[in-house]
Design a protein around this motif. Structure first.
Motif, PDB file in Angstrom:
ATOM      1  N   GLU A  35      -2.249   2.071  -1.098  1.00  0.00           N
ATOM      2  CA  GLU A  35      -0.926   1.074  -1.107  1.00  0.00           C
ATOM      3  C   GLU A  35      -0.682   0.752   0.606  1.00  0.00           C
ATOM      4  O   GLU A  35      -0.133  -0.032   0.790  1.00  0.00           O
ATOM      5  CB  GLU A  35       0.250   1.892  -1.306  1.00  0.00           C
ATOM      6  CG  GLU A  35       0.133   1.882  -3.594  1.00  0.00           C
ATOM      7  CD  GLU A  35       1.063   2.873  -4.129  1.00  0.00           C
ATOM      8  OE1 GLU A  35       1.803   2.175  -5.081  1.00  0.00           O
ATOM      9  OE2 GLU A  35       1.885   3.438  -4.008  1.00  0.00           O
ATOM     10  N   GLU A  36      -0.462   2.191   1.007  1.00  0.00           N
ATOM     11  CA  GLU A  36      -0.261   1.785   2.775  1.00  0.00           C
ATOM     12  C   GLU A  36      -1.596   0.877   3.145  1.00  0.00           C
ATOM     13  O   GLU A  36      -0.453   0.092   4.234  1.00  0.00           O
ATOM     14  CB  GLU A  36      -0.450   3.073   3.442  1.00  0.00           C
ATOM     15  CG  GLU A  36       0.159   3.002   5.021  1.00  0.00           C
ATOM     16  CD  GLU A  36       0.053   4.918   5.098  1.00  0.00           C
ATOM     17  OE1 GLU A  36      -0.763   4.598   6.015  1.00  0.00           O
ATOM     18  OE2 GLU A  36       0.139   5.716   4.788  1.00  0.00           O
ATOM     19  N   PHE A  37      -2.711   1.158   2.801  1.00  0.00           N
ATOM     20  CA  PHE A  37      -4.421   0.321   3.442  1.00  0.00           C
ATOM     21  C   PHE A  37      -3.388  -1.446   3.357  1.00  0.00           C
ATOM     22  O   PHE A  37      -3.722  -2.010   3.862  1.00  0.00           O
ATOM     23  CB  PHE A  37      -5.103   1.127   2.843  1.00  0.00           C
ATOM     24  CG  PHE A  37      -6.990   0.343   2.468  1.00  0.00           C
ATOM     25  CD1 PHE A  37      -6.653  -0.536   4.544  1.00  0.00           C
ATOM     26  CD2 PHE A  37      -6.660  -0.496   1.788  1.00  0.00           C
ATOM     27  CE1 PHE A  37      -7.802  -1.057   4.447  1.00  0.00           C
ATOM     28  CE2 PHE A  37      -8.047  -1.797   2.084  1.00  0.00           C
ATOM     29  CZ  PHE A  37      -8.287  -2.361   3.157  1.00  0.00           C
ATOM     30  N   LEU A  38      -2.965  -1.859   2.221  1.00  0.00           N
ATOM     31  CA  LEU A  38      -3.133  -3.028   1.203  1.00  0.00           C
ATOM     32  C   LEU A  38      -2.226  -3.982   2.087  1.00  0.00           C
ATOM     33  O   LEU A  38      -2.134  -4.495   2.325  1.00  0.00           O
ATOM     34  CB  LEU A  38      -2.302  -2.876  -0.614  1.00  0.00           C
ATOM     35  CG  LEU A  38      -4.008  -2.871  -1.134  1.00  0.00           C
ATOM     36  CD1 LEU A  38      -3.248  -3.119  -2.233  1.00  0.00           C
ATOM     37  CD2 LEU A  38      -4.507  -4.184  -1.071  1.00  0.00           C
ATOM     38  N   GLN A  39      -0.653  -2.665   2.123  1.00  0.00           N
ATOM     39  CA  GLN A  39      -0.026  -3.222   2.731  1.00  0.00           C
ATOM     40  C   GLN A  39      -0.397  -3.925   4.144  1.00  0.00           C
ATOM     41  O   GLN A  39      -0.082  -4.501   4.991  1.00  0.00           O
ATOM     42  CB  GLN A  39       1.401  -2.216   2.827  1.00  0.00           C
ATOM     43  CG  GLN A  39       2.293  -2.973   3.591  1.00  0.00           C
ATOM     44  CD  GLN A  39       3.277  -4.154   2.896  1.00  0.00           C
ATOM     45  OE1 GLN A  39       3.096  -4.055   1.705  1.00  0.00           O
ATOM     46  NE2 GLN A  39       3.512  -5.104   3.046  1.00  0.00           N
ATOM     47  N   GLN A  43      -1.100  -7.360   3.775  1.00  0.00           N
ATOM     48  CA  GLN A  43       0.736  -8.057   3.696  1.00  0.00           C
ATOM     49  C   GLN A  43       1.195  -7.599   1.776  1.00  0.00           C
ATOM     50  O   GLN A  43       1.754  -8.941   1.370  1.00  0.00           O
ATOM     51  CB  GLN A  43       0.976  -8.565   4.600  1.00  0.00           C
ATOM     52  CG  GLN A  43       0.570  -8.444   6.541  1.00  0.00           C
ATOM     53  CD  GLN A  43      -0.536  -8.457   6.310  1.00  0.00           C
ATOM     54  OE1 GLN A  43      -1.502  -8.738   6.406  1.00  0.00           O
ATOM     55  NE2 GLN A  43      -0.824  -7.627   7.165  1.00  0.00           N
ATOM     56  N   LYS A  44      -0.392  -6.926   0.691  1.00  0.00           N
ATOM     57  CA  LYS A  44       0.351  -7.082  -0.523  1.00  0.00           C
ATOM     58  C   LYS A  44       0.401  -5.576  -0.579  1.00  0.00           C
ATOM     59  O   LYS A  44       0.255  -4.744  -0.591  1.00  0.00           O
ATOM     60  CB  LYS A  44      -1.328  -7.895  -1.251  1.00  0.00           C
ATOM     61  CG  LYS A  44      -1.780  -8.867  -0.009  1.00  0.00           C
ATOM     62  CD  LYS A  44      -3.294  -9.014  -0.962  1.00  0.00           C
ATOM     63  CE  LYS A  44      -3.222  -9.521  -1.879  1.00  0.00           C
ATOM     64  NZ  LYS A  44      -4.536  -9.324  -2.596  1.00  0.00           N
ATOM     65  N   GLU A  45       0.902  -5.800  -1.891  1.00  0.00           N
ATOM     66  CA  GLU A  45       0.991  -4.897  -2.955  1.00  0.00           C
ATOM     67  C   GLU A  45       0.465  -4.341  -4.031  1.00  0.00           C
ATOM     68  O   GLU A  45       0.314  -3.345  -4.571  1.00  0.00           O
ATOM     69  CB  GLU A  45       2.901  -4.949  -3.473  1.00  0.00           C
ATOM     70  CG  GLU A  45       4.049  -5.158  -1.883  1.00  0.00           C
ATOM     71  CD  GLU A  45       5.202  -4.731  -2.636  1.00  0.00           C
ATOM     72  OE1 GLU A  45       5.285  -4.367  -3.623  1.00  0.00           O
ATOM     73  OE2 GLU A  45       5.806  -5.239  -1.819  1.00  0.00           O
TER      74      GLU A  45
END
Length: 110
Positions: A35-39, A43-45
Motif C-alpha cells: 500500500e505504501e509503495f502504491l501511494q 499515487q493510488k490506493e
C-alpha cells in the motif's frame, strides 16, 4: 488490494492452525508495504491484478531495497543463516551445523 486483504483474512483464521503467527504478521507487513509503495510511486490506493507487471515487481523490489531498506537476501548481523550449513541446534556453549549431505539418524539407525 481487496484480494490481498481477503488472503490475509483467511491467513489470520489459520494462524496457529496451519500457519505460524509470525507468517501472518509477515503477510500483514507485506500488505502495508505494498500500500505504501502504491501511494508513493503511483499515487493510488489500489490496482488491478493485471497491472502487476514485471516492471511493477521490479519497481517494488527496488522500493523495498532502497526506500524501505529491506532485503530478504541480506542477513543482518546475528541472524541465523539459511540453506547450506543451516543452523540445527544451539545452546549457550555450542552451535552445530549440518551439511545437506550428512546422513540423518532414523529410528536409531543411520
Amino acid at each position: 488490494m481487496e484480494v490481498f486483504r481477503a488472503h490475509n483474512e483467511k491467513c489470520r483464521a489459520l494462524s496457529g492452525i496451519s500457519l505460524a503467527p509470525g507468517t501472518v504478521i509477515r503477510y500483514e507487513t507485506s500488505l502495508r508495504l505494498t500500500e505504501e509503495f502504491l501511494q508513493k510511486n503511483y499515487q493510488k490506493e489500489d490496482c488491478y491484478l493485471d497491472e502487476v507487471t514485471n516492471q511493477f515487481i521490479e519497481d517494488f523490489e527496488f522500493f523495498l531495497k532502497t526506500v524501505r531498506r529491506r532485503c530478504p537476501l541480506q542477513r543482518r548481523e546475528g541472524q541465523p543463516r539459511a540453506g547450506r550449513g543451516a543452523l540445527l541446534e544451539s545452546d549457550a556453549r555450542s552451535v552445530r551445523y549440518r551439511r545437506p549431505h550428512e546422513p540423518r539418524a532414523v529410528h536409531g539407525q543411520l
